[in-house]
Design a protein around this motif. Structure first.
Motif, mmCIF file in Angstrom:
data_model
loop_
_atom_site.group_PDB
_atom_site.id
_atom_site.type_symbol
_atom_site.label_atom_id
_atom_site.label_comp_id
_atom_site.label_asym_id
_atom_site.label_seq_id
_atom_site.Cartn_x
_atom_site.Cartn_y
_atom_site.Cartn_z
ATOM 1 N N TYR A 1 0.842 -1.203 0.000
ATOM 2 C CA TYR A 1 0.000 0.000 0.000
ATOM 3 C C TYR A 1 0.875 1.251 0.000
ATOM 4 O O TYR A 1 0.645 2.186 -0.777
ATOM 5 C CB TYR A 1 -0.905 -0.023 1.240
ATOM 6 N N ASN A 2 1.920 1.236 0.838
ATOM 7 C CA ASN A 2 2.830 2.383 0.875
ATOM 8 C C ASN A 2 3.489 2.605 -0.478
ATOM 9 O O ASN A 2 3.630 3.745 -0.928
ATOM 10 C CB ASN A 2 3.909 2.177 1.941
ATOM 11 N N ARG B 1 8.939 7.234 -2.623
ATOM 12 C CA ARG B 1 9.599 7.110 -1.327
ATOM 13 C C ARG B 1 9.866 5.653 -0.968
ATOM 14 O O ARG B 1 10.915 5.345 -0.409
ATOM 15 C CB ARG B 1 8.695 7.755 -0.273
ATOM 16 N N TYR B 2 8.932 4.766 -1.309
ATOM 17 C CA TYR B 2 9.052 3.392 -0.814
ATOM 18 C C TYR B 2 9.655 2.423 -1.829
ATOM 19 O O TYR B 2 10.067 1.341 -1.459
ATOM 20 C CB TYR B 2 7.691 2.881 -0.330
ATOM 21 N N LEU C 1 6.459 9.649 -11.138
ATOM 22 C CA LEU C 1 5.081 9.227 -10.887
ATOM 23 C C LEU C 1 4.999 8.298 -9.681
ATOM 24 O O LEU C 1 5.982 7.686 -9.287
ATOM 25 C CB LEU C 1 4.536 8.485 -12.109
ATOM 26 N N ASN C 2 3.787 8.197 -9.128
ATOM 27 C CA ASN C 2 3.488 7.170 -8.140
ATOM 28 C C ASN C 2 2.407 6.272 -8.733
ATOM 29 O O ASN C 2 1.633 6.715 -9.591
ATOM 30 C CB ASN C 2 2.974 7.805 -6.847
ATOM 31 N N GLU D 1 9.742 -5.427 -3.529
ATOM 32 C CA GLU D 1 8.747 -4.463 -3.995
ATOM 33 C C GLU D 1 7.621 -5.168 -4.750
ATOM 34 O O GLU D 1 6.440 -4.925 -4.494
ATOM 35 C CB GLU D 1 9.411 -3.424 -4.908
ATOM 36 N N VAL D 2 8.001 -6.065 -5.685
ATOM 37 C CA VAL D 2 6.993 -6.769 -6.473
ATOM 38 C C VAL D 2 6.154 -7.667 -5.564
ATOM 39 O O VAL D 2 4.924 -7.716 -5.668
ATOM 40 C CB VAL D 2 7.669 -7.594 -7.588
ATOM 41 N N GLN D 3 6.813 -8.345 -4.634
ATOM 42 C CA GLN D 3 6.089 -9.221 -3.715
ATOM 43 C C GLN D 3 5.071 -8.429 -2.895
ATOM 44 O O GLN D 3 3.957 -8.885 -2.665
ATOM 45 C CB GLN D 3 7.083 -9.901 -2.759
#
Lengths: 271, 506
Positions: free
Chosen positions: A47-48, A55-56, A65-66, A125-127
């Motif tokens: 979610y972050n 940032r994450y 972009l996010n 990150e993908v997980q």
């Protein structure tokens, strides 16, 4: 030993009671919990990442972009590329010509929409994003696309999308947030240029962007544009310069990448 | 009085000793520090990958753990990320959480904290003495075993087998051989082959900087392939953006969950603490013998403990002294902690400058570094002398085998046990020199007489109870009460049978 056993029992009882209640815990509830297991902590991390990718998950991102810029409201907005789509994967996609699992689909987003480097399948990150998508997909039917997924397909308007008209609409309705030069402001992301998605992204498609704009933009007064206006703005965005499609191969791109790296080092491009 | 002296001595170990400033050769120290920084960057990234954490953590480890260990210690030893410690951290945390996930990182932090605490406890209990008993054969065995582990763990990256996580390296060979057409990524193979080939070719000429040059060659090769054929065709994995924070300070979270985790990995905590200290102290012992006689081993233990305890506060993981980086630093003229301090600051600068280019560093090149470091740890020059004695050869082989085929923490235990056992076997070796003068037999005993070694002597004395024997114990440094009681029993037997037994103590 006994202490471990009691802790395990307490945890089990806790999770069973949560299950019995039947309600999916919200992200805020998860964040407030003192103890998260691996899956739950991955949901929060995912979610972050979706909300604040810069940032994450800075490691694999090349644009400014996010995820939530397109997957609106953290992927919970119907017709704004919602993320409750675990049930439709694996599926074959023409884009890369192979059967895509959820992992490859997420990695593609990093490569194209975020204009970054493709993370490996097993990267945290993908997980984490996969865990978050799994969490959002609770209650969906496996194999059937969720209701109002993706963006709406606009009907034929009888007139071709016209970038010149689109540029006028853009100045009136979009430039206030996205900037007159499309480079974004604190309120909205860049829509073209080095900080935006690249030419290989799913958003670089007039029909799809038109549907997205019509259903979700301008923020706060959604569906105020006509179908034709949305198509025109989409065409205007489509002709702008943006990073190259990584599927096209050319050593010249290496030079472009190095220039990008150097400029980002001096603070011009990505922060 | 003695207690106060001991406390004062320990206080001296706590306070950084900056006396080295007076005799420092600034230029040589700074040059060796800069070379160290250049050397540590590829290693830091590689070891962070081994530990299953983001590459930034490896760089923070090189900076902060290295800086603290140098500031508080008193030797030119270079600290920072370490292969064996990284492998052990990953092996410890992996069963509890997915590699690199947020929970995993939190567990790595509390684990490092616990390792630091255990090392400080070892310092308080004057544990540096214990590490004297770690035999060189065992250390070489651990190094060789870790080298094998590194080469095998590099196999995934070099062949591009990334999604496969097999337990044993022969399984990886099997997969690579039987299903090579669907699993092996030719672009990854080319990239890592260039890295490893370059490294091996340049190792003789530039023994200090060959890893950096190899990474450079592999990186250029990989980037060329990546951009010539595109990410979709090559499927090359890149390092990604390395975003260093200027001040990565944080307070590690410790909740009941973390306590539960720590409770279950207590053996591993001790294994990591002992292995880290063992390596640091072997380096320090070597430096003390050759270069800097005023190194205080206790002080080094304290420095390592504090550095590791502080590591989670700087968003990184535990480390230890590094064999290869210390060797290079000393070779380039480092004699004081200054070179380590310079290296720490130079890493920050270099990583900041190189950061944008590191983004496109292909992971197969990093795997190539892993293989090169592994090959560097297997030294024929160190192994060959061990095979001159049976004991050393046995300790070495048993240790290497258990590190490579069982796992690292088992291997350390085996190393300690094997060193002690073979020391005992050697110590229980008693030589009897027998000379006969008329009716009387003189037996000169050489070696320690104790419960484990008295058997041979007793067996000889019991063959003929009617004999008249005199034992010469002047070359027996130690004789325990058990051995005395055995000899008294034999004397009684002989007196009954008409023989005689006497001994003259030394």
């Amino acid at each position: 030993m006994t202490r471990n056993w009691w802790c395990a029992m307490a945890l089990a009882a806790f999770s069973f009671s949560a299950m019995a209640a039947g309600a999916r815990p919200t992200i805020e509830e998860l964040k407030a919990r003192p103890v998260l297991d691996d899956y739950e902590s991955n949901i929060v991390y995912g979610y972050n990442i979706v909300m604040e990718t810069q940032r994450y998950a800075p490691r694999y991102v090349g644009s400014r972009l996010n995820c939530t810029n397109c997957h609106l409201k953290g992927g919970t907005q119907p017709e704004g590329f919602p993320l409750n789509v675990e049930g439709v994967y694996p599926r074959w996609r023409a884009k890369n010509g192979v059967r895509n699992g959820l992992g490859l689909r997420i990695r593609d987003c990093f490569l194209y929409s975020l204009n970054g480097v493709m993370p490996p399948e097993e990267s945290p990150e993908v997980q984490a994003v996969a865990a978050y998508i799994h969490y959002l997909s609770e209650g969906e039917v496996i194999g059937r696309p969720p209701d109002r997924w993706g963006v709406p397909t606009l009907p034929e308007t009888g007139s071709d999308p016209n970038p010149a008209r689109g540029s006028v609409v853009y100045k009136q309705k979009c430039a206030a947030c996205h900037g007159a030069d499309g480079q974004g402001t604190a309120a909205a992301p860049p829509v073209w240029g080095p900080g935006s998605y690249n030419a290989g992204a799913g958003m670089n498609n007039v029909q799809r962007v038109a549907g997205f704009i019509w259903a979700n933009m301008p923020l706060g007064s959604e569906r105020s544009l006509t179908h034709q206006e949305a198509l025109d703005v989409a065409a205007f965005l489509h002709i702008q310069l943006r990073p190259f499609d990584p599927r096209t191969t050319n050593l010249w791109k290496l030079v472009e990448r190095i220039a990008q790296a150097v400029s980002s080092f001096f603070g011009a491009g990505k922060p | 009085m003695r207690a106060t002296a001991a406390i004062l001595g320990m206080l001296r170990e706590v306070i950084p000793d900056l006396r080295w400033r007076r005799a420092v050769d600034g230029r040589r120290e700074i040059v060796s520090g800069l070379a160290g920084a250049l050397l540590v960057i590829p290693q830091a990234i590689t070891f962070a990958y081994l530990a299953g954490v983001p590459p930034e953590f490896g760089l923070y480890c090189a900076v902060f753990v290295g800086l603290l260990a140098s500031l508080l210690g008193n030797s030119p030893m270079v600290g920072g990320p370490n292969t064996s410690v990284s492998i052990l951290i990953a092996a410890t945390v992996m069963p509890f959480s997915g590699r690199g996930s947020p929970l995993y990182l939190e567990f790595v932090f509390v684990l490092s904290l616990a390792v630091g605490v255990v090392q400080l406890a070892i310092w308080l209990l004057r544990g540096a003495h214990l590490f004297r008993y770690f035999s060189p054969a065992a250390i070489t065995g651990i190094k060789t075993g870790v080298g094998i582990l590194l080469i095998s763990s590099a196999l995934e990256g070099t062949l591009g087998l990334a999604p496969l996580s097999t337990q044993f390296f022969y399984e990886k060979f099997d997969v690579a051989l039987t299903a090579w057409d669907s699993t092996v990524n030719p672009y990854a193979v080319v990239t890592s082959a260039v890295t490893i080939g370059c490294g091996l070719a340049l190792r003789r000429r530039w023994c200090r900087s060959y890893i950096m040059l190899a990474v450079l060659a592999g990186g250029v090769m990989g980037c060329g392939l990546y951009f010539a054929y595109g990410p979709v065709t090559t499927q090359l994995e890149l390092l990604g953006h390395v975003t260093l924070r200027a001040w990565p300070f944080q307070v590690p979270r410790v909740t009941p969950q973390h306590w539960l985790f720590l409770e279950q990995v207590i053996p591993s905590i001790f294994a990591i603490a002992v292995l880290g200290l063992a390596q640091s102290l072997v380096i320090a012992r070597d430096l003390k013998a050759r270069i800097a006689p005023d190194i205080d081993l206790h002080k080094e233990v304290f420095a390592q403990g504090v550095a590791n305890m502080a590591s989670p506060f700087f968003s990184t993981f535990a480390g230890s002294g590094s064999f290869n980086r210390t060797a290079v630093a000393v070779e380039m003229g480092a004699r004081t902690p200054l070179s380590g301090i310079v290296a720490a600051f130079a890493v920050v600068l270099l990583a900041w400058v190189l950061g944008p280019l590191l983004t496109y560093l292909p992971m197969p090149a990093v795997a190539g570094v892993l293989a090169l470091v592994g090959m560097g740890m297997i030294r024929r020059r160190e192994i060959r002398p061990l095979f001159q004695s049976f004991g050393d050869a046995a300790v070495f082989s048993v240790t290497t085998f258990s590190v490579a085929f069982l796992d690292l923490s088992t291997g350390i235990l085996v190393a300690v046990v094997a060193s002690v056992v073979f020391f005992m076997v050697r110590a229980s070796d008693v030589k009897l020199t027998i000379s006969v003068e008329g009716e009387q037999e003189r037996i000169a005993v050489t070696g320690n007489l104790y419960y484990a070694s008295v058997d041979g002597l007793a067996k000889h004395l019991r063959t003929d109870p009617t004999r008249d024997s005199v034992l010469d114990l002047s070359r027996v440094p130690y004789c325990d009460p058990f051995a005395v009681s055995v000899m008294e029993a034999i004397r009684a037997e002989r007196e009954r049978a008409g023989g005689r037994l006497e001994w003259a103590a030394g």
